[in-house]
Design an enzyme around this catalytic site. Structure first.
Site, mmCIF file in Angstrom:
data_model
loop_
_atom_site.group_PDB
_atom_site.id
_atom_site.type_symbol
_atom_site.label_atom_id
_atom_site.label_comp_id
_atom_site.label_asym_id
_atom_site.label_seq_id
_atom_site.Cartn_x
_atom_site.Cartn_y
_atom_site.Cartn_z
ATOM 1 N N HIS A 49 -1.622 -10.803 -0.975
ATOM 2 C CA HIS A 49 -0.721 -10.713 -2.131
ATOM 3 C C HIS A 49 -1.262 -9.734 -3.181
ATOM 4 C CE1 HIS A 49 1.422 -13.911 -0.209
ATOM 5 N NE2 HIS A 49 2.332 -13.924 -1.146
ATOM 6 N N HIS A 69 0.844 -1.201 0.000
ATOM 7 C CA HIS A 69 0.000 0.000 0.000
ATOM 8 C C HIS A 69 0.879 1.252 0.000
ATOM 9 C CE1 HIS A 69 -0.324 1.098 4.578
ATOM 10 N NE2 HIS A 69 0.876 0.740 4.271
ATOM 11 N N CYS A 79 5.530 6.906 3.811
ATOM 12 C CA CYS A 79 4.369 6.162 3.302
ATOM 13 C C CYS A 79 3.836 6.737 1.995
ATOM 14 C CB CYS A 79 3.254 6.131 4.339
ATOM 15 S SG CYS A 79 3.723 5.284 5.848
ATOM 16 N N GLU A 112 -1.246 -3.600 11.664
ATOM 17 C CA GLU A 112 -0.364 -3.331 10.522
ATOM 18 C C GLU A 112 1.042 -3.823 10.858
ATOM 19 O OE1 GLU A 112 -0.713 0.539 8.409
ATOM 20 O OE2 GLU A 112 1.423 0.717 8.907
#
Lengths: 137, 137, 137, 137, 137, 137
Positions: E80, E14, E33, E124
Site C-alpha cells: 500500500h 510505481h 509506464c 509483477e
C-alpha cells in the site's frame, strides 16, 4: 444492488461415516472417504454479501469488519481442526462440502453488519464446490 | 538434456508432535499444527525427470508408465490417509512439507523407467512448497 | 436447495467454417479460427446440479456416479477428438464455446441420478467461457 | 439464452479519501488505503453478455467486436492510470471495487453489438471481487 | 539440502522515469509506464531458503519467524505504498520487477534465522517475473 | 545476474504418429494421442532470459522488443495452427511438449536483443510441462 465477495481459507481434516451402517456399507458408499483416521483439504470459502454501496465510502460492507466476522465465526473454529471431532455441527451431520456450505451460512447469517448475506461457496478442491443461498433461495 | 515435469495430487491429514516434549513445548513450537486430532491439506506434487527425448517418440519418459509409478508408489499410499498414523516413514519423521518431499524422492528414486529423477516439489498450500534434488544436489 | 459443481477437462481440436460462404467470408468472420487444419484447446467443463443434501450421507448427488456420467456422456466422446470431424452434433453446428455448452447440457440432461441439472459452464480458455441453464432459464 | 463471459485486465493506482473528513478519520475508516500517494492493483474484469447463439456462426456476440469495445471503453481509459486523478467518474466517487464495477457497467451499457450486457465482475485481488447486474437486477 | 519457499503479496504503485531524459524520451522507452501519476500491481513475492531439515522438527526454517521477517523487512515497507515516492531504495533505482527482486534480496539477506537465502522471485503480473540468486549465483 | 521471465500462449492442434509403425503400434505407444484427426491444447510458454539490469532503465531486456520477438518467431507461427501439418520442424519430429520446448529454443536463440536466452518452459496442460536450457546446460 451490488454483490461483494471475499475469500478466506481453512485447512481441516474430515471423514464420512454413518454409525448405523456396517464398515462394508460405509466403504461401499463413501469409498476412501470412510477412512476413520481422517484425511484433509485446503478449503476455500467465498462469502458474498449484497447491498448498496455507501454514497460516501463506496463500500457495501466494511471489509475489515467482514474479515473479522469470517475469522471469528468460521476460520478460527474450522482451521487446523478435525471437523468430525472438534466442530459441534458435524457431530450429527456429515462434513460434506454441501453441509459445510450450509453450516457456514448458519454461522454467518445476521452477523455481518450493514449488508445481507447472499451466498456461501465452499471449495473442497478446485474441481468440487458447493453454493448455498439460504432457505429462501 | 531436457526436464519433464508431471503433477499429481493427494489429500491427507497430518499433525506435528514430538513425543519427548511436553504439550506446552509442542504448542509453542508447532502452534495450531500440534492439534493431535489432525488437520489436512490438498497436497500438490510435481515430479521432474531428466533425459534426452527419444528420437522416434519424442518422449523423455513414457508418460503412462510415469503416471502409473506415481500412482503406485506415492498417491495410493498417501491419498485420503492420515500421514502420521498410516504412512510408515512418518512414524519417526514429522510430516512437514520438507520431509514429505524427501520421502517422495525416496519412494520414486530408481523406479521411473528410462529417465533419471531430477527434482521433487511438494506444495502444502499454494504459498508454501519444498524442493528436493536428492543427496548429490 | 444447494448447488454442487464438479469440474472435468477435455482436450480437443476444432475450427469454424460455414460451407455456404467463400473462403474470404469465412476468414473475415472467423479470422484464424477458420483454418481448416484445426487448432485446439484444453477445455474446462463445470457441471452444476441442484437438490437437497441427503439427510444421512450429506450428498446432493453421488459424486462417483456423477463423475461416471460426465466421463461416459461427455469426456469419452470429446476428449482427444476433433470436434468438427468426430462429434456428431458439430456436423451441423459450429463448435463455439456457446454451442459446446448447449451440447453438453443436451448430453447430460436427465442422466444424473437424484439431482437436477442446473448449469453447464465451458471454458475455452481461462478468459472466455459460456454458461447455459437449459431452455427454461 | 446463453451467457458469454470475456475477461480483460488493467493495472491501475488508487486510494480512498473523503475530503470532508480529517486525516485521522480517513485513516480510521480506510486504513492503509488512505495513503494519498496511492497504491495499485492488477484488476481483472469479467464482462458477461447474454443472448441466443447465431444459428450460422454459433456466436452470441462477435468476440472481436466485444474485445474492441472493452479495450476502447474501459481498458484504454483505466490501464496504467491513477483512477482518482485521471478517470473522470472517480473524481466524486471512491474507486472501490464496488464502484469500479458500477462504472464499468455504465461505460459498457448499450455499447456491445447484438448482445445484452448481463453482469460486470471486477476482481481487485483474487480474494476480493464485486458483481453488478445493472439497476433492474 | 532442501529448498523451502514461502509466498507473500503486496500491492503498490510505481512508474518509470529518468530525470535526465525529456518527457518524449521517457515516453518512447517506458511507454504507458512513464505516467508520473503512477499505476499499480498486486506483486507476488516468493522467497526461497535452503538448508537441512531439523532432525526433530522437520523444519528447514521456523515458518513463523520467516513470515515475521518477510512482514517486517518487506511487506510492511512496500504494501500500500508508492514505491517511487515512499521506499528509499527506489529514489535512485527504477522500480522494475528486476530491481524489486534485487531490493528484496538486499532487505532479507542475513535476516532469516537458521537457513540461507537462496532465491527471491517477484511477479509483477502472472505473466512477468524476475528471479535473483544474489551476487554469487 | 538476474533472470527475467515472460509468459505467452498459443492454441494449437497436434497428434503423435510414427509412419514406420502400424496403426496398432501407434495406438499402443501413443494411445488417444495417435488419433490422426488431431486434438489440441492451450499451450503456455515461459521464456527466461538472463543478464544484468541496465543501470538507467532497470531492465534486463526491453520487454516490448522481447514480446515482439516471441510474437514474430513463435506465437504467429504456432498459434491457431496444426503443428504436424503446418509447422515445418514437426514434419520430422513428434510435437511432444519436450520437442516443442526444444523447437521454441531453436527459434529464439540469438534473437532477443541485449539478454541471453536461459530457459524455455512449455506447458501442454497445467499438470505437464518441459524445460529446456539449450545444449550446454
Amino acid at each position: 444492488m451490488i454483490l461483494l465477495t471475499r475469500r478466506a481459507e481453512f485447512s481441516a481434516a474430515h471423514f464420512y461415516w454413518v454409525e448405523a451402517w456396517t464398515a462394508d456399507e460405509n466403504q461401499r458408499v463413501f469409498g476412501k472417504c470412510s477412512n476413520r483416521n481422517g484425511h484433509g483439504h485446503n478449503y476455500v470459502l467465498e462469502v458474498t454479501v449484497c447491498g448498496e454501496p455507501d454514497a460516501v465510502t463506496g463500500f457495501v460492507v466494511d471489509l475489515k469488519e467482514m474479515k473479522d466476522v469470517l475469522e471469528r465465526e468460521v476460520v478460527s473454529v474450522y482451521d487446523h481442526r478435525h471437523l468430525n471431532l472438534e466442530v459441534p455441527e458435524f457431530a450429527g451431520r456429515q462434513p460434506t462440502v454441501e453441509n459445510i456450505a450450509i453450516s457456514v451460512w448458519e454461522r454467518l447469517e445476521g452477523k455481518i453488519p450493514q449488508a445481507r448475506l447472499y451466498r456461501v461457496r465452499v471449495y473442497e478442491r478446485e474441481d468440487l464446490f458447493a453454493d448455498y443461498f439460504g432457505e429462501q433461495a
